[in-house]
Motif scaffolding. Structure first.
Motif, mmCIF file in Angstrom:
data_model
loop_
_atom_site.group_PDB
_atom_site.id
_atom_site.type_symbol
_atom_site.label_atom_id
_atom_site.label_comp_id
_atom_site.label_asym_id
_atom_site.label_seq_id
_atom_site.Cartn_x
_atom_site.Cartn_y
_atom_site.Cartn_z
ATOM 1 N N SER A 1 41.020 4.283 34.340
ATOM 2 C CA SER A 1 41.428 2.911 34.641
ATOM 3 C C SER A 1 41.703 2.188 33.327
ATOM 4 O O SER A 1 40.992 2.361 32.352
ATOM 5 N N GLU B 1 52.975 3.833 37.344
ATOM 6 C CA GLU B 1 51.811 3.091 37.819
ATOM 7 C C GLU B 1 51.018 2.502 36.654
ATOM 8 O O GLU B 1 50.438 1.431 36.767
ATOM 9 N N ALA C 1 50.400 -1.379 35.976
ATOM 10 C CA ALA C 1 49.009 -1.838 35.882
ATOM 11 C C ALA C 1 48.797 -2.791 34.710
ATOM 12 O O ALA C 1 47.814 -3.529 34.687
ATOM 13 N N ASP D 1 48.244 -6.122 35.852
ATOM 14 C CA ASP D 1 46.961 -6.337 36.511
ATOM 15 C C ASP D 1 45.814 -6.471 35.519
ATOM 16 O O ASP D 1 44.841 -7.166 35.792
ATOM 17 N N VAL D 2 45.897 -5.785 34.387
ATOM 18 C CA VAL D 2 44.789 -5.828 33.429
ATOM 19 C C VAL D 2 44.927 -6.967 32.420
ATOM 20 O O VAL D 2 43.958 -7.334 31.777
ATOM 21 N N ARG E 1 48.123 -16.848 37.572
ATOM 22 C CA ARG E 1 47.238 -16.024 36.755
ATOM 23 C C ARG E 1 47.874 -15.830 35.383
ATOM 24 O O ARG E 1 48.971 -16.313 35.138
ATOM 25 N N PRO F 1 52.941 -14.226 38.522
ATOM 26 C CA PRO F 1 53.095 -12.851 38.047
ATOM 27 C C PRO F 1 54.442 -12.233 38.403
ATOM 28 O O PRO F 1 54.879 -11.290 37.757
#
Length: 167
Positions: free
Chosen positions: A17, A58, A62, A65-66, A122, A154
C-alpha cells in the motif's frame, strides 16, 4: 521551477500500500521560495512516450488517494476555486478563442455546475499530469510541482491528468 524539482516521495510499504512522506525544505531562495532535495526518478511522460516498463495504473491512480494523508494537518492549504467557477471560466476562455465552440462549452460548464455540489473537498495536487510524476528505478513514485496544492475537487486532478494524456 528553474530546473528544481520539489516533491513528495511515494514509497511502497511491505504490504504494497502506498505511503507518502513530505520532504523537508533544504534551503531558501529569496523570501517566497523553498528549495527541496531533488526527487529521484524519471518523469512518467518520456516513459509513456518510449514504451517499456511502467508502474501499474492502479498505483498512479492511488497517488490521488494518498496525497491527503501525506499532507494531513501539517500544512495550511488554501481553497481551490469551486469547480463551477473553474468550468465557467474555462468556457468563457474557449468562447473567446473559438466563438463556434462557445455554446457547447457553456453547456458543459452548466452540467459541471449542476453536479458540483456533490464533491467532497480534499487535498488536490491542482496541476497533475504525467510530467509531474517521477518513477524511480525501483518503481517508487514521487510527485513534483506542488505549487497548486490546495483543498478542492479531486476530479480536477483526474481530469487534468486525462486531458494531458489525450493532448
Amino acid at each position: 521551477r528553474d530546473g528544481v524539482r520539489r516533491g513528495l516521495n511515494i514509497a511502497s510499504t511491505v504490504r504494497g500500500s502506498p505511503q507518502v512522506g513530505l520532504a523537508l525544505p533544504a534551503g531558501r531562495l529569496g523570501h517566497d521560495v523553498l528549495l527541496f532535495e531533488e526527487a529521484p526518478g524519471t518523469s512518467l511522460r518520456p516513459l509513456l512516450l518510449r514504451g517499456g516498463s511502467l508502474p501499474r495504473p492502479e498505483r498512479i491512480a492511488a497517488l490521488l488517494d494518498v496525497l491527503p494523508a501525506a499532507v494531513g494537518d501539517s500544512l495550511e492549504l488554501p481553497g481551490a476555486p469551486h469547480p463551477a467557477d473553474r468550468a465557467r471560466s474555462a468556457a468563457s476562455l474557449i468562447e473567446r478563442l473559438n466563438p463556434a465552440a462557445g455554446s457547447p462549452a457553456r453547456r458543459i460548464a452548466d452540467e459541471v455546475a449542476s453536479r458540483a455540489g456533490r464533491f467532497v473537498p480534499r487535498v488536490v495536487h491542482g496541476d497533475l499530469y504525467e510530467a509531474q510524476i517521477l518513477v524511480g528505478e525501483d518503481f517508487s513514485l514521487s510527485l513534483v510541482d506542488l505549487d497548486d496544492l490546495a483543498i478542492g475537487d479531486p476530479a480536477v486532478d483526474a481530469g487534468s491528468f486525462c486531458a494531458h494524456l489525450v493532448a
